[in-house]
Design a protein around this motif. Structure first.
Motif, PDB file in Angstrom:
ATOM      1  N   ILE A   1       6.510  28.038  15.926  1.00 15.45           N
ATOM      2  CA  ILE A   1       6.359  28.836  17.149  1.00 15.45           C
ATOM      3  C   ILE A   1       7.294  30.038  17.077  1.00 15.45           C
ATOM      4  CG2 ILE A   1       5.665  26.886  18.615  1.00 15.45           C
ATOM      5  CD1 ILE A   1       8.567  27.063  19.842  1.00 15.45           C
ATOM      6  N   ILE A   2       7.004  31.015  17.919  1.00 16.41           N
ATOM      7  CA  ILE A   2       7.900  32.164  18.021  1.00 16.41           C
ATOM      8  C   ILE A   2       9.244  31.656  18.556  1.00 16.41           C
ATOM      9  CG2 ILE A   2       8.286  34.257  19.426  1.00 16.41           C
ATOM     10  CD1 ILE A   2       6.432  34.822  17.115  1.00 16.41           C
ATOM     11  N   MET A   3      10.310  31.993  17.841  1.00 17.26           N
ATOM     12  CA  MET A   3      11.611  31.403  18.149  1.00 17.26           C
ATOM     13  C   MET A   3      12.063  31.678  19.590  1.00 17.26           C
ATOM     14  SD  MET A   3      15.182  31.824  16.187  1.00 17.26           S
ATOM     15  CE  MET A   3      16.452  30.606  16.472  1.00 17.26           C
ATOM     16  N   ARG A   4      11.750  32.872  20.099  1.00 15.69           N
ATOM     17  CA  ARG A   4      12.189  33.190  21.466  1.00 15.69           C
ATOM     18  C   ARG A   4      11.705  32.121  22.460  1.00 15.69           C
ATOM     19  NH1 ARG A   4      14.015  37.739  23.087  1.00 15.69           N
ATOM     20  NH2 ARG A   4      12.950  39.057  21.572  1.00 15.69           N
TER      21      ARG A   4
ATOM     22  N   HIS B   1      14.333  40.679  15.916  1.00 17.10           N
ATOM     23  CA  HIS B   1      14.623  39.939  17.156  1.00 17.10           C
ATOM     24  C   HIS B   1      13.994  38.553  17.054  1.00 17.10           C
ATOM     25  CE1 HIS B   1      10.535  40.849  18.521  1.00 17.10           C
ATOM     26  NE2 HIS B   1      10.749  42.104  18.160  1.00 17.10           N
ATOM     27  N   THR B   2      14.214  37.713  18.053  1.00 14.38           N
ATOM     28  CA  THR B   2      13.742  36.326  17.943  1.00 14.38           C
ATOM     29  C   THR B   2      12.216  36.225  18.112  1.00 14.38           C
ATOM     30  OG1 THR B   2      14.420  36.051  20.243  1.00 14.38           O
ATOM     31  CG2 THR B   2      15.908  35.205  18.547  1.00 14.38           C
ATOM     32  N   GLY B   3      11.562  37.334  18.475  1.00 16.49           N
ATOM     33  CA  GLY B   3      10.095  37.377  18.491  1.00 16.49           C
ATOM     34  C   GLY B   3       9.539  37.667  17.101  1.00 16.49           C
ATOM     35  N   SER B   4      10.400  38.011  16.161  1.00 18.58           N
ATOM     36  CA  SER B   4       9.957  38.251  14.777  1.00 18.58           C
ATOM     37  C   SER B   4      10.287  37.052  13.896  1.00 18.58           C
ATOM     38  CB  SER B   4      10.647  39.488  14.194  1.00 18.58           C
ATOM     39  OG  SER B   4      10.296  40.644  14.899  1.00 18.58           O
TER      40      SER B   4
ATOM     41  N   VAL C   1      22.300  36.477  22.171  1.00 19.17           N
ATOM     42  CA  VAL C   1      23.141  36.633  23.369  1.00 19.17           C
ATOM     43  C   VAL C   1      22.248  36.793  24.613  1.00 19.17           C
ATOM     44  CG1 VAL C   1      24.973  37.955  24.482  1.00 19.17           C
ATOM     45  CG2 VAL C   1      25.052  37.592  22.014  1.00 19.17           C
ATOM     46  N   ASN C   2      21.131  37.492  24.488  1.00 18.95           N
ATOM     47  CA  ASN C   2      20.210  37.583  25.637  1.00 18.95           C
ATOM     48  C   ASN C   2      19.756  36.201  26.077  1.00 18.95           C
ATOM     49  OD1 ASN C   2      20.176  40.320  26.163  1.00 18.95           O
ATOM     50  ND2 ASN C   2      18.548  40.736  24.689  1.00 18.95           N
ATOM     51  N   ASN C   3      19.557  35.328  25.098  1.00 15.27           N
ATOM     52  CA  ASN C   3      19.152  33.963  25.434  1.00 15.27           C
ATOM     53  C   ASN C   3      20.300  33.201  26.104  1.00 15.27           C
ATOM     54  OD1 ASN C   3      18.656  30.896  24.456  1.00 15.27           O
ATOM     55  ND2 ASN C   3      16.757  31.986  24.925  1.00 15.27           N
ATOM     56  N   TYR C   4      21.513  33.454  25.633  1.00 13.90           N
ATOM     57  CA  TYR C   4      22.713  32.845  26.234  1.00 13.90           C
ATOM     58  C   TYR C   4      22.814  33.275  27.718  1.00 13.90           C
ATOM     59  CZ  TYR C   4      27.755  32.001  26.873  1.00 13.90           C
ATOM     60  OH  TYR C   4      28.980  31.589  27.333  1.00 13.90           O
TER      61      TYR C   4
ATOM     62  N   VAL D   1      12.953  42.056  27.239  1.00 11.10           N
ATOM     63  CA  VAL D   1      12.770  40.718  26.656  1.00 11.10           C
ATOM     64  C   VAL D   1      12.515  39.708  27.776  1.00 11.10           C
ATOM     65  CG1 VAL D   1      14.017  41.004  24.485  1.00 11.10           C
ATOM     66  CG2 VAL D   1      15.296  40.421  26.559  1.00 11.10           C
ATOM     67  N   GLU D   2      11.782  38.657  27.407  1.00  9.84           N
ATOM     68  CA  GLU D   2      11.383  37.648  28.389  1.00  9.84           C
ATOM     69  C   GLU D   2      12.589  37.028  29.098  1.00  9.84           C
ATOM     70  OE1 GLU D   2       8.518  35.115  26.499  1.00  9.84           O
ATOM     71  OE2 GLU D   2       8.528  33.734  28.206  1.00  9.84           O
ATOM     72  N   GLU D   3      13.683  36.840  28.370  1.00 11.74           N
ATOM     73  CA  GLU D   3      14.856  36.171  28.944  1.00 11.74           C
ATOM     74  C   GLU D   3      15.445  36.939  30.125  1.00 11.74           C
ATOM     75  OE1 GLU D   3      14.424  36.392  25.603  1.00 11.74           O
ATOM     76  OE2 GLU D   3      15.447  34.758  24.564  1.00 11.74           O
ATOM     77  N   ILE D   4      15.219  38.248  30.177  1.00 11.19           N
ATOM     78  CA  ILE D   4      15.791  39.038  31.275  1.00 11.19           C
ATOM     79  C   ILE D   4      14.687  39.619  32.153  1.00 11.19           C
ATOM     80  CG2 ILE D   4      17.245  41.049  31.834  1.00 11.19           C
ATOM     81  CD1 ILE D   4      18.915  40.223  29.382  1.00 11.19           C
ATOM     82  N   ARG D   5      13.814  40.418  31.535  1.00  4.81           N
ATOM     83  CA  ARG D   5      12.765  41.044  32.347  1.00  4.81           C
ATOM     84  C   ARG D   5      11.782  40.017  32.893  1.00  4.81           C
ATOM     85  NH1 ARG D   5      11.124  46.696  30.323  1.00  4.81           N
ATOM     86  NH2 ARG D   5      13.381  46.867  30.472  1.00  4.81           N
ATOM     87  N   GLY D   6      11.702  38.878  32.236  1.00  6.80           N
ATOM     88  CA  GLY D   6      10.757  37.849  32.677  1.00  6.80           C
ATOM     89  C   GLY D   6      11.276  36.997  33.830  1.00  6.80           C
ATOM     90  N   ILE D   7      12.506  37.176  34.265  1.00  4.56           N
ATOM     91  CA  ILE D   7      13.033  36.359  35.371  1.00  4.56           C
ATOM     92  C   ILE D   7      12.356  36.811  36.669  1.00  4.56           C
ATOM     93  CG2 ILE D   7      15.116  35.695  36.671  1.00  4.56           C
ATOM     94  CD1 ILE D   7      16.777  36.208  34.150  1.00  4.56           C
ATOM     95  N   LYS D   8      11.654  35.880  37.323  1.00  2.00           N
ATOM     96  CA  LYS D   8      10.841  36.237  38.499  1.00  2.00           C
ATOM     97  C   LYS D   8      11.701  36.513  39.730  1.00  2.00           C
ATOM     98  CE  LYS D   8       6.545  35.396  36.856  1.00  2.00           C
ATOM     99  NZ  LYS D   8       6.883  35.191  35.475  1.00  2.00           N
TER     100      LYS D   8
END
Ligand code: ADP
Ligand code: SR1
Ligand code: MG
Length: 408
Positions: free
Chosen positions: A119-122, A235-238, A271-274, A361-368
């Motif tokens: 799977i995509i690591m992100r 990035h973790t999407g690659s 770090v974005n994931n952290y 990135v999903e970890e930040i921009r994806g926060i609803k």
């Protein structure tokens, strides 16, 4: 063959004419399905109708930026560089790179191994999955690809030939110059402008001239420091991953650039994931694992890079008997520290660009939840600023880990 943008039907017709592909499928009938979720290109899975386990992936570049549309032209020649980079990286370390079965620069497409069980690591990191082999794999991949394509391993003429092979990837280099180092730190139409409007944090960032001065230094390094063949968008999407294996995909931004840029991209995304786990899941165990992962990657990278170097007594840089062993060892120690410093600076730019720039990135921009998203943005900008302001003064890997831990 003249370029034609494929769809699920014409892809089948195209593939039927390619001998090596039909040989892979034993001349079975094939199905094609579009699965692309990236920003730039179209990706299709090709499956045998008789044996679903028999499958390949076809990726085609189109002459525009997919995530924006045809009004944002982008030359499809980027696929030429993706093909070249996939082949070069596969030669250096085949276990980390999908195998290429067919490539056509005219059609701007590549047909490669289908990573079925990965799977995509992100996505895995967002679900707090721990990957026990990742530090080992990615440190080997980065140390090997960077070392073996640099003037520390190559002869002078071979290094310059390599520069020539990738020097034409001008549009994607320019995209990074603009998006990673410039537009995300100023008012610009490509930014996430709804979020930027009246946002005191964005205004503060755009007016932070000390930060911007250091970003200029890093942008200059990106444009002018031809150290090694980079993935260019690590990035973790690659990264596609499972418990046992790690594959690096999507090297279309490949060019000869500074050692620290790929390492910085990876660091920024970890770090974005952290940050995501600090603000959203509050999963302290996972956060500690991420910090140890970062420490391990950087330590293993440094050791492996230096170990590769031991084997190379002569290269474009080193002439035999030029200096004594002690001097060379001191030189190498400083060399690796400078790579880590630059990696930190690039990581800061890469983190900050994901806050208000295009392609978050999903970890930040994806926060609803808007309040939590804002908290994540503030945290990302604080760490990014620390990285960019202090990158020239860190002295070891511990300094980096402490910097991440102490910002909140
Ligand atoms: P883009 O250049 O548009 O960003 P990517 O190379 O990142 O495209 O591919 C987009 C998506 O397609 C990836 O996120 C992944 O889900 C899927 N993909 C790409 N290559 C493979 C592969 N070799 N095996 C399986 N899935 C793949
Ligand atoms: C508009 S292209 C945006 C980003 O997607 C790629 O993955 C690169 O990171 C690029 O900057
Ligand atoms: Mg991608």
């Amino acid at each position: 063959m003249e370029y034609k943008q494929l769809n699920t039907h014409s892809a089948i017709e195209y593939l039927k004419q390619i001998k090596e592909i039909m040989k892979f499928f034993n001349n079975d009938d094939i199905n094609v399905e579009e699965i692309g979720d990236g920003n730039l290109n179209f990706v299709y899975i090709i499956k045998s109708k008789n044996d679903k386990a028999k499958a390949l992936v076809l990726k085609q570049a189109v002459p525009y930026l997919r995530c924006v549309g045809e009004e944002f032209p982008l030359s499809r020649e980027r696929m030429t560089y993706e093909i070249r980079a996939l082949k070069k990286f596969y030669k250096i370390f085949p276990s980390f790179v999908p195998k290429v079965y067919h490539a056509s620069e005219d059609m701007s497409l590549v047909v490669m191994e289908f990573l079925d069980n990965h799977i995509i690591m992100r996505k895995g990191l967002i679900e707090a999955k721990q990957y026990k082999n990742f530090a080992e794999h990615i440190s080997t991949y980065m140390a090997a690809t960077l070392f073996y394509t640099s003037s520390l391993a190559l002869k002078s003429s071979d290094k310059r030939k390599l520069i020539d092979e990738f020097n034409g990837n001008t549009e994607l280099c320019k995209l990074t110059e603009d998006l990673v180092f410039s537009f995300a730190f100023m008012q610009h139409e490509t930014n996430d402008n709804e979020n930027v409007l009246d946002n005191e944090n964005a205004i503060k960032l755009f007016n932070d001239m000390d930060f911007k001065k250091n970003v200029l230094e890093l942008k200059y390094k990106f444009m002018n420091q031809s150290d090694a063949l980079l993935h260019g968008d690590l990035h973790t999407g690659s990264i596609m991953i499972n418990e046992n294996e790690t594959y690096i995909i999507d090297p279309e931004f490949a060019f000869i650039g500074p050692f620290g840029f790929d390492i910085g991209a990876l660091l920024a995304n970890l770090v974005n994931n952290y940050i995501y786990h600090t603000i959203v899941t509050k999963d302290e165990i996972y956060k500690s694992w991420l910090l140890e992962l970062i420490r391990n990657i950087l330590e293993k990278f440094s050791k492996k890079f230096l170990n590769f170097w031991v084997e190379y007594k002569e290269s474009a840089l080193f002439v035999k008997s030029y200096a004594d062993e002690e001097t060379l060892n001191e030189y190498k120690k400083d060399f690796i520290l400078n790579i880590l410093r630059d990696s930190l600076g690039f990581a800061g730019c890469k983190m900050a660009r994901r806050v208000y720039g295009v392609a978050g990135v999903e970890e930040i921009r994806g926060i609803k939840n808007h309040i939590l998203r804002k908290e994540a943005e503030v945290m990302a900008l604080s760490i990014a600023r620390e990285f960019v302001m202090k990158y020239k003064t860190i002295n070891n890997i511990n300094n980096i880990v402490e910097m991440i831990k102490n910002v909140r």
